[in-house]
Write a protein that holds these residues in place. Sequence first.
Motif, short mmCIF file in Angstrom:
data_model
loop_
_atom_site.label_atom_id
_atom_site.label_comp_id
_atom_site.label_asym_id
_atom_site.label_seq_id
_atom_site.Cartn_x
_atom_site.Cartn_y
_atom_site.Cartn_z
N MET A 173 -11.04 9.02 -7.73
CA MET A 173 -10.17 7.94 -7.25
C MET A 173 -8.77 8.12 -7.83
N ALA A 174 -7.79 8.07 -6.96
CA ALA A 174 -6.40 8.30 -7.37
C ALA A 174 -5.90 7.17 -8.26
N THR A 175 -4.95 7.52 -9.14
CA THR A 175 -4.35 6.52 -10.03
C THR A 175 -2.90 6.30 -9.64
N ILE A 176 -2.34 5.22 -10.16
CA ILE A 176 -0.95 4.91 -9.87
C ILE A 176 -0.02 5.99 -10.45
N LYS A 177 -0.46 6.61 -11.54
CA LYS A 177 0.34 7.67 -12.15
C LYS A 177 0.42 8.87 -11.22
N GLU A 178 -0.71 9.20 -10.56
CA GLU A 178 -0.73 10.33 -9.62
C GLU A 178 0.15 10.04 -8.41
N VAL A 179 0.17 8.79 -7.96
CA VAL A 179 1.05 8.40 -6.86
C VAL A 179 2.51 8.61 -7.26
N ALA A 180 2.84 8.17 -8.46
CA ALA A 180 4.22 8.31 -8.96
C ALA A 180 4.63 9.78 -9.04
N GLN A 181 3.71 10.64 -9.54
CA GLN A 181 4.01 12.08 -9.65
C GLN A 181 4.24 12.71 -8.29
N LEU A 182 3.37 12.37 -7.31
CA LEU A 182 3.51 12.95 -5.97
C LEU A 182 4.79 12.49 -5.28
N ALA A 183 5.18 11.22 -5.51
CA ALA A 183 6.38 10.68 -4.87
C ALA A 183 7.65 11.03 -5.64
N GLY A 184 7.47 11.55 -6.89
CA GLY A 184 8.62 11.92 -7.69
C GLY A 184 9.39 10.74 -8.24
N VAL A 185 8.64 9.66 -8.56
CA VAL A 185 9.29 8.46 -9.09
C VAL A 185 8.52 7.99 -10.32
N SER A 186 9.00 6.92 -10.92
CA SER A 186 8.32 6.37 -12.09
C SER A 186 7.17 5.46 -11.66
N VAL A 187 6.25 5.23 -12.61
CA VAL A 187 5.14 4.31 -12.35
C VAL A 187 5.66 2.90 -12.07
N ALA A 188 6.72 2.50 -12.77
CA ALA A 188 7.31 1.18 -12.58
C ALA A 188 7.81 0.99 -11.15
N THR A 189 8.39 2.05 -10.59
CA THR A 189 8.89 1.97 -9.21
C THR A 189 7.73 1.81 -8.23
N VAL A 190 6.64 2.54 -8.47
CA VAL A 190 5.46 2.40 -7.62
C VAL A 190 4.92 0.98 -7.70
N SER A 191 4.90 0.42 -8.90
CA SER A 191 4.41 -0.95 -9.09
C SER A 191 5.25 -1.95 -8.32
N ARG A 192 6.60 -1.73 -8.31
CA ARG A 192 7.46 -2.65 -7.57
C ARG A 192 7.16 -2.63 -6.08
N VAL A 193 6.85 -1.45 -5.57
CA VAL A 193 6.52 -1.34 -4.14
C VAL A 193 5.17 -1.99 -3.84
N ILE A 194 4.18 -1.69 -4.67
CA ILE A 194 2.83 -2.24 -4.46
C ILE A 194 2.82 -3.75 -4.52
N ASN A 195 3.58 -4.30 -5.47
CA ASN A 195 3.57 -5.76 -5.68
C ASN A 195 4.71 -6.47 -4.96
N ASN A 196 5.51 -5.67 -4.22
CA ASN A 196 6.65 -6.23 -3.47
C ASN A 196 7.52 -7.07 -4.39
N ASN A 197 7.85 -6.48 -5.54
CA ASN A 197 8.59 -7.20 -6.56
C ASN A 197 9.75 -6.33 -7.04
N GLY A 198 10.99 -6.71 -6.71
CA GLY A 198 12.15 -5.94 -7.12
C GLY A 198 12.64 -4.98 -6.02
N TYR A 199 13.89 -4.53 -6.19
CA TYR A 199 14.51 -3.69 -5.17
C TYR A 199 14.12 -2.22 -5.34
N VAL A 200 13.79 -1.58 -4.20
CA VAL A 200 13.52 -0.14 -4.14
C VAL A 200 14.19 0.39 -2.88
N LYS A 201 14.94 1.52 -3.00
CA LYS A 201 15.62 2.09 -1.83
C LYS A 201 14.62 2.39 -0.72
#
Length: 317
Positions: free
Chosen positions: A1-29
Motif C-alpha cells: 500500500m502506497a504512503t503519502i511519502k511515496e506520493v510526494a517523491q513521485l510528484a516531486g513535492v514535499s509531504v506537507a504539500t501533498v497533505s494540503r491537496v488531500i485535505n483541501n487546506n491551503g494554497y497549492v499551484k
Amino acid sequence: MATIKEVAQLAGVSVATVSRVINNNGYVKADTKLQIEQAIKQLNYKPNEAARTLFKKKSKIIGLLLPDISNPFFMLIARGVEDIALKHGFQVLIGNSDNSLEKAKGYINTFNSHNCIGIISTAFDHHSITELIATQSLPVVFVDRLNKEQNGISTNHYRGGELQAQIVINGDAQHVLLLHEDLTIETFKLRYKGAKHVLEQVNIKVIDCPVSTLQDAKLFETILTTQYIDSIICSNDMIAIQVLGMIQQLNYKVPEAIQIVGYDNIPFSKMTYPQITTVDQSAYRLGTTAVSKLLNIDEADCEQIKLIIKKRQSTRN
C-alpha cells in the motif's frame, strides 16, 4: 500500500504539500496540484482517515456521556442518539461515568482526544460536567438533567410529578409515600415538588423518604404500617419495580392495598405482575432530539415531547 511519502517523491513535492491537496487546506499551484493528483492515481494511494481527522481537528464521532448504562432509561436515550447519528453518517462513542466525576473527566478527555464534534450528556452532576466540557471547547447538549442556563433537551418534570399525583388521587389515595431519588438533581426535585403540591392541595397526607430507605427492609415496613400507606409515588420505574417486589414479599396486594406509580416507561415496567403504571417521557425521543440539536438538523421526529400516562394494573381506577 502506497504512503503519502511515496506520493510526494513521485510528484516531486514535499509531504506537507501533498497533505494540503488531500485535505483541501491551503494554497497549492494548479500545475503542482495536478502532478500530485496524477501521482495519487498512479500509486492508487488511499488517504489514512485517522490521520486526516487529526489534521482537520474534526471527526464523524459524537461523545455520549451517561451516568449509568445499566439503567434502561439511559440506554433508550443512547439508542435514539445512535439511530439519528448513523442516519447522518456519524458514530457514537459512549462513556459510562457510573456517577463518578473522575470517570466523567476521563471520558471527556477521551472524547477530546478522538476529536469528537460534540458531546451529549445526561451526566449526574451537570454543574461540574459543564465546567469540564467548557475547558475542551466542545459543543454540548444536555439531556434530561439540566437547568435554565444550560443548552439541552428536557420534558416538563414538574408536570410529570403532577401527573403522578393525579393518578393516585384517581385511585382514592389517602396516605401517599413519595419515594424520591437525590433531590439535588433538578429533574427529581421538580417531580417531587409537582406531586407534593397537587397532593397537598386536596389534603392528602404526604410522607416523603429518600430511595435509600429501601436498603432497610424493616424500616420500610415500619413506614408502611405506621403511616397507613396506601399509595407510593416513585422517582422512576427502577425504584417502582423494586418497591413492587418488596411490597409483595410483605403480603400486600397491589393495587388493592397499596398502589404504585413509576416514571419513564422503561420496557421492564411491562414485565412485572402487575404491570407498573408510569409516566412516559419518551427516552428514545429525548435521544433523537438531542443529537438533532447537536448536529443542527431538522428531523420530523423531533416535535415537542409530551408526557403520557401509561395506566396499568399497579394503580386503582
